[in-house]
Design a protein around this motif. Sequence first.
Motif: not given
Lengths: 380, 257
Positions: B108-109, B117-120, B195-199
Motif C-alpha cells: 500500500f505504501t 502521495g505525501i507520507i507522514l 489511510p494509516t499504516v501502523g506498527v
Amino acid sequence: MGGRSCAVMAAAAGRVFRLCRRWGAGPRAQMLRLIYTTTAVQRKNVGASGPEKYTEAFIKKQIEEFNLGKRHLANMMGEDPETFTQEDIDRAIAYLFPSGLFDEQARPMMKHPREIFPEQRKIQWGEDGRPFHFLFYTGKQSYYSLMHETYEKLLNVEKYQDQLIAQDLPLQKEKRNLAGSRWLTKIELEEMLLEKLSDDDYSRFIQLLQKLTDLPCSDIEEKYIQKFSKELPVQMQKVVIEPLQYDEQGVAFSTGEGRRKTARATAVVYDNGTGKMTVNGKDILHYFPVLQDREQLLFPFQFLGRIGKHDAVCTVSGGGRSAQAGAIRLACAKALRSFVTEKEVEFMRQAGLLTVDPRVKERKKPGQEGARRKFTWKKR
Amino acid sequence: MAVPRLLRAAAPRLYSTVLVPAPATATAPVATQPSDDKLLSEPLSHPDFFNVKELFTLKDLFDARVHLGHKKGCRHRFMEPYIFGCRLDQDIIDLEQTMQHLQLALNFTAHIAYRKGIILFISRKRQFCHLVECTARACGEYAHTRYWQGGLLTNAHIQFGAGVRLPDLIVFLSSLNNVFQTHVAVRDAAKMNIPTVGVVDTNCNPSLITYPIPGNDDSPSAVELYCKLFRMTIIRAKDKRRQSEAVEELRRKAEGN
C-alpha cells in the motif's frame, strides 16, 4: 506628454496608496487590497482568517513594481533614478503626500517588499502542494529542525569519543572560557528562526546546547556552537594608579580628588615632608578648629604609618565642615596610592579609605514634614 | 490546469468515501490522457507490483526481535488474534500473520508513493525520534516525532494557511504517545479519511488503523528494520514511477515521430 505623466503619477499614487495601508511587519500586519476600509473591519479579519500567505512569485512581482515605481518617483522629483536611495524615497513621499497623522505607521510609505512582507509568511509548499521542509507538518519547522541538527551534532561527538576510547587515546580536556560568553536570548533566537518560540522550547534548546558543550570532545563542533553564543561586553576596567610626578626640586608628588556630600576637594601630597598640611592657603589648625575634622584628615597617613613623612596642599569648596574634611580625606588617600605598594592599596580599599561615601541629603516628600518625619498624628 | 489540481489535492478527503485495499483515493488528479491512465492503472492490476515480498523474510523479523511483545498484564483485548502465545508471562506475536500484514502495508505504501502521495511518519518514542526523522528525510517524505498540536489535521487550513495539502498516508512506527494512550493522530486521520499504516504492539489498540502491523515497537533492532523496509519501498516505488514516466515520454515521442 502631460497626459502620460498624469497617468504615471496616478499609477504611482495608486501604488503608494495601496502600499501605505500595509502596516509594517509585525504580529498584527495585514495586507489590504481594498483602499477604503475601517479599522473595525480590519481587526475582525485578523482574528477570523488567521495568517495570510503569499507566494514567491507574488513577492517577485511586488519587487518589480516597487523598482518601477522608484524610477517613476525619481523622474517626478527630477533626480537621477540610478542613485535614488530609500531616504530619498521617504523624503519624496513626505513631500508629495504631506500627512498630519501622529502615528508614523499610518502615514503613506513606500518600502521594499521584503520589509513589508515578513519572511515567515511565505507559502511553504510548491505548486503540487508538497511542502518544502520535511518537518513542515510539526507546525514549528525551523525550531524542530534546529533541535534535530543539534542532536545530530551531539551524536557525532559521542561517536568520535567512542572511537577515541576504542583506540585508547586520551579525550581532550581543554578548559573552555565560559565566563566570557553567553547563549543567545529567546528574542535573538526567534529572530534567527523567524518563528515564535515558547519559554519551554527555548530552555530545552539551551539545555541541549549545554549538554553538547559539556562533552569533552565538543571542540570538533566548535563552529556550530559559536553560532549560538555571544561575547559578553568588556569586563569592568581595572583602576589605574597614576605614577609619581616630580617637580623642579626633584621632590615626588601626587594629586588626588575627593568628594563628600556637596564638597569637592583636590590634594597634592609631597614626599620628603614634615607633616605640614595646608587647606585653601590656611593651616589645618586654623581652617579646622574641631579635633574631629583634623583626625579625619590625618587618618590615611596614620593608617599607612607615614605621619611625619608627607606634606599636603589642598583646595576645597562646597559642603559644610564635616563634608569638607571627608572630601579632603578621600583626596589624600587617593594621592597616597602612588607612594605605596599594591598590597597596601588593597588594605586601604578594605579599610574604606578609597570608597566615595554615597550618603547625600535625602529629599523632603510631600505630605511629610521632612524626609522621614511625618506630621503629628491627631486622633480626632 | 494547476488550480483544479491543487483544489483536488487540497481536499481529496471530500471526494473519497470508501477505502479500498488498492489505493483508489484520488491522490493524483483524474487522468486526462490515456497514457496517464495506463501509468496509474497498470500497477493496480498486479497483486505485488513492487515485489515487496523479497525485502524481508521471517528469519529477518525474528532476528530483529519483532515477535517480542509486552507482559501478559499489558495485553490489549483486540490484539489477542495476533498473539501466537505467551511464554513466562511475555506475549509472543505470530510472525506468520505479521508477514502477511507487513506485505499488505508495504504494498500500500509503495502504491501511495508511486502516485506521488505525501507520507507522514509518526513516532512518539524519544529513543527513535532522530532515526525516524532521518528516514523520512532520506525518502523525501515528512516526519512528525514531536508534541502533537491539537488541530494539525483537523484545523490545518487555519494553522498552516489556506490551500495546504494534508498527508495522503500516515505511518505510525509506534502508535502510542508518551502516556501509553493511543496517539491522537490515529483518530484524527480517521476523521479526515487519511489511510494509516501502523506498527501495533501487544498493548496497543489496532481498531482505527487501516493497515496494522502487529510487531514489537520498543526494540531498536525492530524499529531500525521497519525504517529500513519503509525507506526501501518508498524509494523503489518512486524510482519505478520515474522509470515509467521516462518510458511513456519515449513512447510518446516515438508515436509523435
